[in-house]
Write a protein that holds these residues in place. Structure first.
Motif, short mmCIF file in Angstrom:
data_model
loop_
_atom_site.label_atom_id
_atom_site.label_comp_id
_atom_site.label_asym_id
_atom_site.label_seq_id
_atom_site.Cartn_x
_atom_site.Cartn_y
_atom_site.Cartn_z
N ASN A 1 31.90 33.22 39.17
CA ASN A 1 31.48 34.76 39.20
C ASN A 1 32.36 35.30 40.39
OD1 ASN A 1 29.10 34.00 37.77
ND2 ASN A 1 28.05 33.44 39.45
N ARG A 2 32.95 34.88 41.16
CA ARG A 2 33.66 35.70 42.21
C ARG A 2 34.87 36.05 41.54
NH1 ARG A 2 36.91 32.99 46.23
NH2 ARG A 2 35.74 31.18 45.82
N TYR A 3 35.48 35.39 40.68
CA TYR A 3 36.88 35.56 40.19
C TYR A 3 36.52 36.54 38.86
CZ TYR A 3 39.82 32.58 42.68
OH TYR A 3 40.76 31.79 43.74
N ARG A 4 35.46 36.30 38.22
CA ARG A 4 35.18 37.27 37.27
C ARG A 4 34.84 38.63 37.62
NH1 ARG A 4 37.11 36.94 32.31
NH2 ARG A 4 35.52 38.20 31.64
N SER A 5 34.05 38.67 38.88
CA SER A 5 33.90 40.14 39.40
C SER A 5 35.20 40.86 39.91
CB SER A 5 32.93 39.70 40.66
OG SER A 5 32.85 41.06 41.17
N VAL A 6 36.05 39.88 40.51
CA VAL A 6 37.40 40.60 40.85
C VAL A 6 38.16 41.10 39.73
CG1 VAL A 6 39.48 40.29 42.11
CG2 VAL A 6 37.35 39.56 43.20
N GLY A 7 38.26 40.22 38.78
CA GLY A 7 39.07 40.47 37.50
C GLY A 7 40.64 40.42 37.54
N TRP A 8 41.06 40.42 36.41
CA TRP A 8 42.39 40.49 36.41
C TRP A 8 43.00 40.92 34.98
CZ3 TRP A 8 39.58 36.14 36.08
CH2 TRP A 8 39.17 35.42 35.03
N HIS A 9 44.27 41.54 34.81
CA HIS A 9 44.99 42.23 33.87
C HIS A 9 45.51 41.16 32.93
CE1 HIS A 9 47.77 44.68 31.61
NE2 HIS A 9 46.40 45.44 31.42
#
Length: 515
Positions: free
Chosen positions: A213-221
């Motif tokens: 959840n934390r990583y998906r919230s921050v996100g990446w290109h």
């Protein structure tokens, strides 16, 4: 008290001013890697790269002790590396150990043997510090990009996940799953069944739920993979035309189906897997597939930059006074509302005393000075929790926090100095150190304690006019004429400290200069 001239393993090596060559060694849980490079106009020009499959993690027994065979493999590899870096100055070589040495209960004894062999200090770094350095290596190997990137590195004992932008990290995590540990848990019999693979995949997925959840919230290109396991997967996908320069979910599924169909690790050569990676290939594949599934990764590219390159760029930062450790110390001072003026006065006084003590005690002053500086700046960090026994609270905070740029040994030593900067000193605090490591730290503790006592009035004045005469078991502080006479409270503090140091094995006297 015995005075040792040996540098403790976790003392901070001084950065070289302008080295012709620099080198980094990554003592990983699966492989040891070394890169030797030339520094040209602040840019790294790699000259030589060496790597060996040591599989240190495979030597961990059920009690987490490294067995003799794995230690022998590791030392033999380091002996070969040592020949290549022979003659390079201290500080021009950075060596780190990762997950296998983080968990090994006999790591300290092994590191002493390894340091004696290779002639340079070895630092064991935390999982998040490993992640930071991996990202640094990857970021310098890719074109500049303003968007977020997710970096994944599957090692022998842990897997690192980092979200960053350009050269700065936003999220750092190290999960306890690696290609060697998962091989031993799920594919130890040399077979690859659907059930075995599913179990490895599910276990890795469970670990990943902690960060999803934390990583998906921050996100990446875009997503980048580094190091051997992901490189091997990318090469096999390309070899079988299941992906060209990109790793995708469809390609991974095709690869997994073929791996399971072949059924035995020994058969994976038919897919193009190198012989030295056969045993760990299914485990690395299961971990990567779990990462794609849980984090919903659409595609991944491979990058050659990794931990060893990150070490080189971190070293360059230290050489040019862009030391991430200084930023970490400043951040801690801000976070815990440390009285910076008072900390600076303690630091200045401690360094003034230490320069004299180190010379007379014949200790490597330059290599220990930074440690004393940091301890001085953070000695009151525990006040953020409670005034009562704040030295103990401070020691706990420093020892168990994630401090960017610091090895676990340096954090431990820093915490120990904070622990003993006031009140009674117990020799048991130093029990976990070998004698040659403990003695210099005891001397640092004396310098810090005296500086804290002398700054009890908190007036911000750096006391650099005090002279010190010392031998192995005693020291004398010599103050300017009439200085003590006008400061009765300081005299009382010094008398109390004299009694505490006597119990510690140091006889202290203090007096004023003769007229």
């Amino acid at each position: 008290m015995t005075i040792s001239s040996t540098t403790p393993a976790d003392a901070v090596s001084p950065a070289p001013s302008s080295p012709e060559l620099i080198a980094a060694i990554d003592m990983g849980s699966n492989s040891f890697h070394m890169v030797v490079a030339q520094l040209v106009h602040n840019e790294i020009r790699p000259l030589e790269k060496l790597g060996e499959k040591v599989q240190l993690a495979a030597g961990l027994d059920e009690r987490n002790f490294l067995d003799e065979a794995s230690q022998h493999r590791a030392l033999a590899c380091l002996e070969r590396f040592a020949q290549r870096i022979s003659g390079m100055p201290r500080g021009a070589v950075q060596i780190v150990g990762t997950n296998a040495l983080r968990v090994a209960k006999n790591a300290r004894a092994f590191i002493r043997k390894a340091e004696k062999l290779i002639g340079h200090p070895i630092s064991v770094i935390s999982g998040r510090e490993e992640a930071r350095l991996i990202y640094l290596g990857v970021a310098h190997s890719l074109s500049d990009d303003a968007d977020n990137r997710l970096v994944i590195d599957i090692g022998g004992g842990s897997t690192e996940f980092i979200i960053g932008q350009r050269f700065e990290t936003k999220e750092l995590e190290s999960l306890h799953m690696g290609c060697v540990s998962y091989r031993d848990r799920f594919f130890g019999d040399g077979k690859i069944t659907q059930l075995q693979f599913a179990r490895a995949f599910v276990e890795a997925s469970r670990e990943l739920l902690n960060i999803r959840n934390r990583y998906r919230s921050v996100g990446w290109h875009h997503c980048v993979g580094s190091s051997g396991s992901i490189k091997a997967i990318e090469q096999v996908l390309a070899h079988n035309q299941w992906g060209t320069h990109k790793i995708t979910p469809d390609g991974l599924v095709k690869l997994k189906d073929e791996v399971v169909r072949l059924g035995k690790i020994s058969q994976l050569t038919k897919l193009g897997v190198r012989k030295d990676r056969l045993s760990i290939f299914p485990a690395g594949l299961a971990i990567l597939m779990a990462a794609f599934d849980v984090l919903q990764i659409e595609e991944m590219e491979f990058c050659d930059g990794a931990l060893r390159e990150g070490l080189l760029y971190d070293m360059i930062g230290r050489i040019h006074h862009e030391d991430v450790r200084e930023r970490t110390i400043n951040s801690l001072q801000e976070r815990y509302h440390i009285d910076r003026e008072h900390a600076a006065a303690v630091e200045g006084t401690a360094i003034a005393l230490w320069k004299q003590l180190a010379e007379q005690w014949k200790l490597p002053s330059e290599e220990l000075t930074e440690l004393l500086r940091w301890a001085s700046r953070l000695h009151e960090v525990g006040l953020a929790i409670s005034h009562t026994q704040f030295h103990k609270h401070g020691a706990y905070l420093i020892r168990y926090s994630d401090l960017a740029g610091f090895s676990r040994q340096t954090q431990q030593s820093l915490a120990m100095l904070i622990r003993v900067h006031r009140r009674k000193i117990l020799d048991t605090v130093f029990d976990e150190y070998a004698l040659e490591d403990a003695d210099p730290l005891k001397q640092l503790a004396v310098a810090l304690r005296l500086a804290v006592v002398l700054q009890h009035s908190r007036n911000g004045e750096v006391l650099d006019s005090i002279k010190v005469k010392a031998n192995k078991r005693s020291l004398t502080l010599i103050f300017p004429k009439d200085w003590l006479q006008s400061r009765p409270l300081t005299c009382a503090d010094l008398e109390a400290e004299k009694g505490l140091l006597t119990k510690f094995g140091i006889d202290m006297e203090f007096k004023e200069e003769d007229s």
